[in-house]
Design a protein around this motif. Structure first.
Motif, PDB file in Angstrom:
ATOM      1  N   ASP A 112      28.899   7.667   2.291  1.00 29.23           N
ATOM      2  CA  ASP A 112      28.144   7.003   1.232  1.00 29.23           C
ATOM      3  C   ASP A 112      27.219   6.036   1.954  1.00 29.23           C
ATOM      4  N   GLU A 141      36.332   5.307  -2.073  1.00 31.92           N
ATOM      5  CA  GLU A 141      36.011   4.479  -3.243  1.00 31.92           C
ATOM      6  C   GLU A 141      36.728   3.135  -3.194  1.00 31.92           C
ATOM      7  N   ASP A 146      30.918   5.158  -3.962  1.00 30.51           N
ATOM      8  CA  ASP A 146      30.828   5.793  -5.280  1.00 30.51           C
ATOM      9  C   ASP A 146      30.778   7.295  -5.040  1.00 30.51           C
ATOM     10  N   ARG A 147      31.721   8.019  -5.634  1.00 36.96           N
ATOM     11  CA  ARG A 147      31.792   9.454  -5.337  1.00 36.96           C
ATOM     12  C   ARG A 147      30.495  10.195  -5.678  1.00 36.96           C
ATOM     13  N   LYS A 148      29.744   9.683  -6.623  1.00 37.26           N
ATOM     14  CA  LYS A 148      28.484  10.337  -6.966  1.00 37.26           C
ATOM     15  C   LYS A 148      27.428  10.176  -5.879  1.00 37.26           C
TER      16      LYS A 148
END
Length: 249
Positions: A112, A141, A146-148
């Motif tokens: 990320d 996380e 944020d996984r998105k």
């Protein structure tokens, strides 16, 4: 000279190292980074140092695990004094090089970029089934990712054309998720051909990561570049080298 594979999807420094450019010889010829192999320990140390140098860290900053085909994930804040028994790790600490060792299983690197969090996973069929990829995403996380926004890249692994499994693997994977039947093709007799990287991508996308891809390199079919446990078994060789895949902040 080292010939690592990289993905433009990852902005962090990373590498799926091939066997090119190493100090090992014989059946381990090349960049064998597996301390658990029967290769000469001095050669393995040289190989690991070369990999660390390629990503701009000292060998002491290269963090690996005692991989056990589990879904266990550790959070790393400093180099280990011993290797935890786990198959995934995450960090938000700059300067650490997270690395997994493979010889047909999936090496998966995660990032990320906005949160400054990275991860790495060793995903064979069993660990992937148990949820190691999702566990890495969950652990990222907890560090603020944020996984998105997470990008996950699967490196060189065994392809479906070379990965014959028995009915036990088929039953365990499809009993867990009937949609997973699509990742198997009929082989000889009761054998099935398993598409491990596509199964890994399916699990990653179902977990909600922002982007997931496979580099599309098969370890079994390219002996000049990759070690392969299954190819070694078929050739009757005594041991095999381990490929290193790594990422750092």
């Amino acid at each position: 000279m080292l010939e690592p594979i990289t993905s433009p999807a990852l902005t962090a420094r990373h590498a799926f190292f091939t066997r090119k450019g190493g100090a090992s010889s014989g059946i381990f010829s090349g960049l064998n980074c597996g301390t658990g192999s029967t290769d000469q320990s001095e050669a393995v140390a040289i190989n690991r140092a070369r990999a660390a140098e390629a990503l701009g860290v000292s060998p002491a900053a290269l963090v690996t695990l005692h991989q056990v085909h589990s879904a266990d994930v550790v959070t790393v804040t400093a180099p280990f004094h011993g290797k935890p028994r786990a198959d995934g790790m995450v960090t938000a600490t700059p300067g650490l090089m997270l690395a997994v060792l493979t010889a047909d299983c999936q090496p998966v690197l995660f990032q990320d970029h906005k949160a400054g969090v990275i991860g790495a996973a060793h995903g064979g069929w069993r660990g992937t089934l148990l949820g190691v990829l999702e566990a890495v995403v969950d652990a990222m996380e907890t560090l603020g990712a944020d996984r998105k926004r997470i990008t996950a890249v699967i490196g060189p692994t065994i392809s479906q054309a070379a990965y014959e499994v028995g009915p036990d693997v088929y039953e365990q994977v499809t009993d867990d998720d009937r949609n997973a039947t699509r990742f198997f093709a009929q082989g000889k007799g009761d054998r099935m051909m398993f598409d491990l990287p596509s199964y890994g991508l399916y699990r990653l996308r179902a977990a909600g990561v922002g982007h997931a891809e496979w580099t599309r390199h098969c370890t079994y079919s390219d002996p000049a570049r990759f070690y392969s446990y299954r190819r070694t078994t078929h050739l009757g060789e005594a041991d095999y080298g381990r490929l290193l895949s790594a990422i750092r902040l």
